[in-house]
Design a protein around this motif. Sequence first.
Motif, mmCIF file in Angstrom:
data_model
loop_
_atom_site.group_PDB
_atom_site.id
_atom_site.type_symbol
_atom_site.label_atom_id
_atom_site.label_comp_id
_atom_site.label_asym_id
_atom_site.label_seq_id
_atom_site.Cartn_x
_atom_site.Cartn_y
_atom_site.Cartn_z
ATOM 1 N N CYS A 57 15.683 -14.566 -11.015
ATOM 2 C CA CYS A 57 16.791 -14.547 -11.975
ATOM 3 C C CYS A 57 17.973 -13.820 -11.338
ATOM 4 O O CYS A 57 17.802 -12.790 -10.687
ATOM 5 C CB CYS A 57 16.363 -13.836 -13.260
ATOM 6 S SG CYS A 57 17.603 -13.889 -14.572
ATOM 7 N N ALA A 58 19.150 -14.378 -11.499
ATOM 8 C CA ALA A 58 20.333 -13.836 -10.823
ATOM 9 C C ALA A 58 20.730 -12.448 -11.308
ATOM 10 O O ALA A 58 21.531 -11.760 -10.655
ATOM 11 C CB ALA A 58 21.502 -14.805 -10.979
ATOM 12 N N VAL A 59 20.176 -12.039 -12.438
ATOM 13 C CA VAL A 59 20.463 -10.699 -12.979
ATOM 14 C C VAL A 59 19.147 -9.947 -13.167
ATOM 15 O O VAL A 59 18.073 -10.554 -13.188
ATOM 16 C CB VAL A 59 21.219 -10.783 -14.324
ATOM 17 C CG1 VAL A 59 22.561 -11.477 -14.144
ATOM 18 C CG2 VAL A 59 20.382 -11.500 -15.381
ATOM 19 N N PRO A 60 19.203 -8.621 -13.307
ATOM 20 C CA PRO A 60 17.969 -7.848 -13.501
ATOM 21 C C PRO A 60 17.223 -8.272 -14.766
ATOM 22 O O PRO A 60 17.833 -8.607 -15.784
ATOM 23 C CB PRO A 60 18.478 -6.406 -13.624
ATOM 24 C CG PRO A 60 19.797 -6.408 -12.926
ATOM 25 C CD PRO A 60 20.391 -7.756 -13.202
ATOM 26 N N VAL A 61 15.894 -8.251 -14.685
ATOM 27 C CA VAL A 61 15.039 -8.573 -15.821
ATOM 28 C C VAL A 61 14.240 -7.327 -16.193
ATOM 29 O O VAL A 61 13.552 -6.745 -15.354
ATOM 30 C CB VAL A 61 14.070 -9.728 -15.494
ATOM 31 C CG1 VAL A 61 13.127 -9.985 -16.668
ATOM 32 C CG2 VAL A 61 14.845 -10.995 -15.146
ATOM 33 N N ILE A 62 14.365 -6.933 -17.445
ATOM 34 C CA ILE A 62 13.606 -5.800 -17.977
ATOM 35 C C ILE A 62 12.470 -6.350 -18.817
ATOM 36 O O ILE A 62 12.704 -7.079 -19.791
ATOM 37 C CB ILE A 62 14.490 -4.888 -18.848
ATOM 38 C CG1 ILE A 62 15.656 -4.318 -18.026
ATOM 39 C CG2 ILE A 62 13.662 -3.765 -19.465
ATOM 40 C CD1 ILE A 62 16.687 -3.585 -18.866
ATOM 41 N N ALA A 63 11.233 -6.030 -18.467
ATOM 42 C CA ALA A 63 10.082 -6.434 -19.269
ATOM 43 C C ALA A 63 9.830 -5.350 -20.306
ATOM 44 O O ALA A 63 9.625 -4.186 -19.943
ATOM 45 C CB ALA A 63 8.858 -6.634 -18.391
ATOM 46 N N ALA A 64 9.865 -5.717 -21.588
ATOM 47 C CA ALA A 64 9.585 -4.780 -22.679
ATOM 48 C C ALA A 64 8.195 -5.104 -23.202
ATOM 49 O O ALA A 64 8.006 -6.057 -23.956
ATOM 50 C CB ALA A 64 10.629 -4.915 -23.780
ATOM 51 N N VAL A 65 7.210 -4.315 -22.797
ATOM 52 C CA VAL A 65 5.801 -4.666 -22.985
ATOM 53 C C VAL A 65 5.182 -3.960 -24.186
ATOM 54 O O VAL A 65 5.124 -2.732 -24.233
ATOM 55 C CB VAL A 65 4.993 -4.323 -21.717
ATOM 56 C CG1 VAL A 65 3.543 -4.763 -21.882
ATOM 57 C CG2 VAL A 65 5.616 -4.983 -20.494
ATOM 58 N N ASN A 66 4.685 -4.755 -25.111
ATOM 59 C CA ASN A 66 3.974 -4.228 -26.276
ATOM 60 C C ASN A 66 2.508 -4.619 -26.213
ATOM 61 O O ASN A 66 2.153 -5.706 -25.746
ATOM 62 C CB ASN A 66 4.583 -4.782 -27.566
ATOM 63 C CG ASN A 66 4.530 -6.303 -27.621
ATOM 64 O OD1 ASN A 66 5.047 -6.982 -26.724
ATOM 65 N ND2 ASN A 66 3.935 -6.859 -28.664
ATOM 66 N N GLY A 67 1.627 -3.729 -26.627
ATOM 67 C CA GLY A 67 0.208 -4.048 -26.707
ATOM 68 C C GLY A 67 -0.400 -4.439 -25.379
ATOM 69 O O GLY A 67 -0.166 -3.818 -24.350
ATOM 70 N N PHE A 68 -1.176 -5.539 -25.402
ATOM 71 C CA PHE A 68 -1.876 -5.964 -24.194
ATOM 72 C C PHE A 68 -0.992 -6.840 -23.310
ATOM 73 O O PHE A 68 -0.160 -7.612 -23.778
ATOM 74 C CB PHE A 68 -3.161 -6.714 -24.558
ATOM 75 C CG PHE A 68 -2.963 -7.806 -25.575
ATOM 76 C CD1 PHE A 68 -2.479 -9.051 -25.219
ATOM 77 C CD2 PHE A 68 -3.268 -7.574 -26.910
ATOM 78 C CE1 PHE A 68 -2.290 -10.050 -26.146
ATOM 79 C CE2 PHE A 68 -3.080 -8.575 -27.856
ATOM 80 C CZ PHE A 68 -2.600 -9.817 -27.473
ATOM 81 N N CYS A 69 -1.174 -6.684 -22.025
ATOM 82 C CA CYS A 69 -0.480 -7.498 -21.023
ATOM 83 C C CYS A 69 -1.508 -7.808 -19.944
ATOM 84 O O CYS A 69 -1.791 -6.971 -19.086
ATOM 85 C CB CYS A 69 0.712 -6.731 -20.447
ATOM 86 S SG CYS A 69 1.575 -7.622 -19.134
ATOM 87 N N VAL A 70 -2.087 -8.999 -20.015
ATOM 88 C CA VAL A 70 -3.173 -9.334 -19.097
ATOM 89 C C VAL A 70 -2.934 -10.692 -18.441
ATOM 90 O O VAL A 70 -2.193 -11.525 -18.948
ATOM 91 C CB VAL A 70 -4.538 -9.340 -19.828
ATOM 92 C CG1 VAL A 70 -4.887 -7.950 -20.323
ATOM 93 C CG2 VAL A 70 -4.544 -10.328 -20.986
ATOM 94 N N GLY A 71 -3.593 -10.907 -17.308
ATOM 95 C CA GLY A 71 -3.489 -12.188 -16.616
ATOM 96 C C GLY A 71 -2.057 -12.545 -16.286
ATOM 97 O O GLY A 71 -1.353 -11.811 -15.588
#
Length: 252
Positions: free
Chosen positions: A94-108
């Motif tokens: 992505c041409a701009v920064p990406v912020i992942a805002a993670v709630n709960g489970f994050c798998v696979g």
Amino acid sequence: MSAVTSEVREDGICIVTMSHPPVNALTVQGWFDVASALDAAGADPRVKVVVLRAEGKGYNAGVDIKEMQNTTGFDALIGANKGCYAAFKAVYECAVPVIAAVNGFCVGGGVGLVGNADIVVAAENAYFGVPEVKQGALGAATHMARLVPQQMMRALYFTAATIPATELHRFGSVYRLAPPEQLLEVALEVAASIAEKDGRVIRAAKEALNGIEPVDVNKSYRFEQGFTFELNLAGVSDELRDDFAGTDKAKK
């Protein structure tokens, strides 16, 4: 209806939201929709930063195994592999920064998205894992290795264990922790600190940082996928997915 929606705010922040109940295990189309949303955000001159978030009780549970089990042949498997590859690549490129805002489970596959993000903000109760070995697949080790040290990644991978966001914060891969109800607020706060900068400089900085990466994440992940195909052709993956689906149904 798409499992992915996108909103561009006046301040240059684009919010991309994944919502595919009950656990945000994305279908083949869902993964391509994530890729399309990120590509569109990067191509929009108004956008300076993206927040990639999710609705529901968890961030992402990977691929929709039920879709794979209900499809004859290898079309769903090939589609899921191509869709995940496209989505992870779109986050990273992505041409701009990406912020992942993670709630709960994050798998696979969720780890694939987060591991390729530029910044990770997580709820205090979030946790991460790559349970692929339990389901006869491989993948996302490339991305988990961007979140934890090498030996820790291997331990998590071989055991299919999970790791809490609080530990990733200690490693420095999670930038900010937030109470679950304040996750989006904190992510937008971080995004605003980027959006206030000149967009031309931010885009140049993103390209420059990708250019000095020591590992080609796209090639690395594609290499992993080759072993998933081998396991499927050997019949191992079908056996383990059937067991997993049966266990999942029993719980319900």
